[in-house]
Design an enzyme around this catalytic site. Sequence first.
Site, PDB file in Angstrom:
ATOM      1  N   GLU A 133      30.505  33.724  35.223  1.00  0.00           N
ATOM      2  CA  GLU A 133      31.016  34.993  35.757  1.00  0.00           C
ATOM      3  C   GLU A 133      31.213  34.943  37.264  1.00  0.00           C
ATOM      4  OE1 GLU A 133      32.765  38.193  35.907  1.00  0.00           O
ATOM      5  OE2 GLU A 133      31.744  38.157  33.968  1.00  0.00           O
ATOM      6  N   GLY A 138      33.292  37.272  42.833  1.00  0.00           N
ATOM      7  CA  GLY A 138      31.938  37.602  43.266  1.00  0.00           C
ATOM      8  C   GLY A 138      31.170  38.474  42.292  1.00  0.00           C
ATOM      9  N   LYS A 209      41.078  30.596  40.791  1.00  0.00           N
ATOM     10  CA  LYS A 209      40.626  31.795  40.084  1.00  0.00           C
ATOM     11  C   LYS A 209      41.694  32.295  39.109  1.00  0.00           C
ATOM     12  CE  LYS A 209      37.715  33.059  44.011  1.00  0.00           C
ATOM     13  NZ  LYS A 209      37.589  33.900  45.226  1.00  0.00           N
TER      14      LYS A 209
END
Length: 436
Positions: A133, A138, A209
């Site tokens: 995660e 973040g 990402k």
Amino acid sequence: MNERAKSLRVAVLGCGAVGSQVVRLLTEQSDDLAARVGAPVELVGVGVRRLDAPRDVEVPDGLLTTDVLGLVARDDVDLVVEVIGGIEPARSLILAALDNGASVVTANKALLAEDGPTLFEAAEKAERDLYYEAAVAGAIPILRPLRESLAGDKVTRVLGIVNGTTNFILDKMDTSGAGFSEALEEAQELGYAEADPTADVEGFDAAAKAAILASLAFHSRVTAADVYREGISDVTAADVASARDMGAVVKLLAICELRPGPHGDQVAARVHPAMIPRSHPLASVREAFNAVFVESEAAGQLMFYGPGAGGAPTASAVLGDLVTVARNRLAGTRGVGESAYADRAVQPMGETRTRYHVAIDVDDRAGVLAAVANAFADHDVSIQTVRQEGRGADAQLVVVSHAAPDAALAATVEQLRNMDIVREVTSVMRVEGGDE
């Protein structure tokens, strides 16, 4: 029967900004963690490169070690937290941990985006968990909703601001009128940007990402190499001002979406600066914050917002994974593994439909607008709006297109650059949101 019902033993690899906060939370919140997990969670080792490096927290005596491979090879380690970053030695250490029977929690976006399938296959073979995660945005819980909460839905688009450094820079350019270099310098002074900001400002961090988000959202393997990437170093104060004039703001966006292809849906994944209307929810994301906007067939539109980086926020996501993995370990079960069943192809950027904002310095004479419009028509690109600014030597046309294949838009810009009536194409930027 529960494994190690008396305690779950954790090794942390790395004790930098994130690792030190993981160590702090493990020690300060040990009682709460034990209550949530159902058994004590014991920190048994912290692998580091140097024993004498300065650290933000005090590590309990006897836990620091430079023998990181030896740490993950211990047969009494149940869970390994990897927050070293980079490709090697992180990959080898994660594979060794899984092979030795430990479950793994990692925040390593670069490794997952480059070689995630190798890690997932190792976890499957070892029958252990691999949770991550903290690899994207973040503290914001975005991967678990994609993987679990929306598992019964069809996600069609994920649009996000996933890099705090670039968002801070672009926000300062918008609010203060500063140029890129000036805003970057301020970001470095405040600690939002590294001394070498390349990974952030050139979009590499966001591309990694985006690959992870696209893989989860569309159940297909997408690597960082599959993600089209542009950074923000060429964004000018004039670009930001032009966006403001049209009621928009410039953001570095990670855009992952399903697009029609010749044999069914394809995955389009890209990272680039874009103008978005100030009415869009992402336009209000300020400073170093992150946000991810998800669109799905049944749930509709969802937005996740919060601090996207920093030691404590990222450690929060790590600990959330750790609790889940520890519970699974106690119950003798595993969580959700890789889902790549759809195996969709990645659509080339040239075929992806987008919109352009083009600013052109032109000769101020009759026929110029018609010639520019013909250049767009030559490539089957429809014009949404056009306005002229200035007169004489300062004459400029600002054109916003309707959606068209990116290759056709790029070819249009190239043709404009070669026209006698065009002195310079001063700005080219994609536009997201609003009518296509």
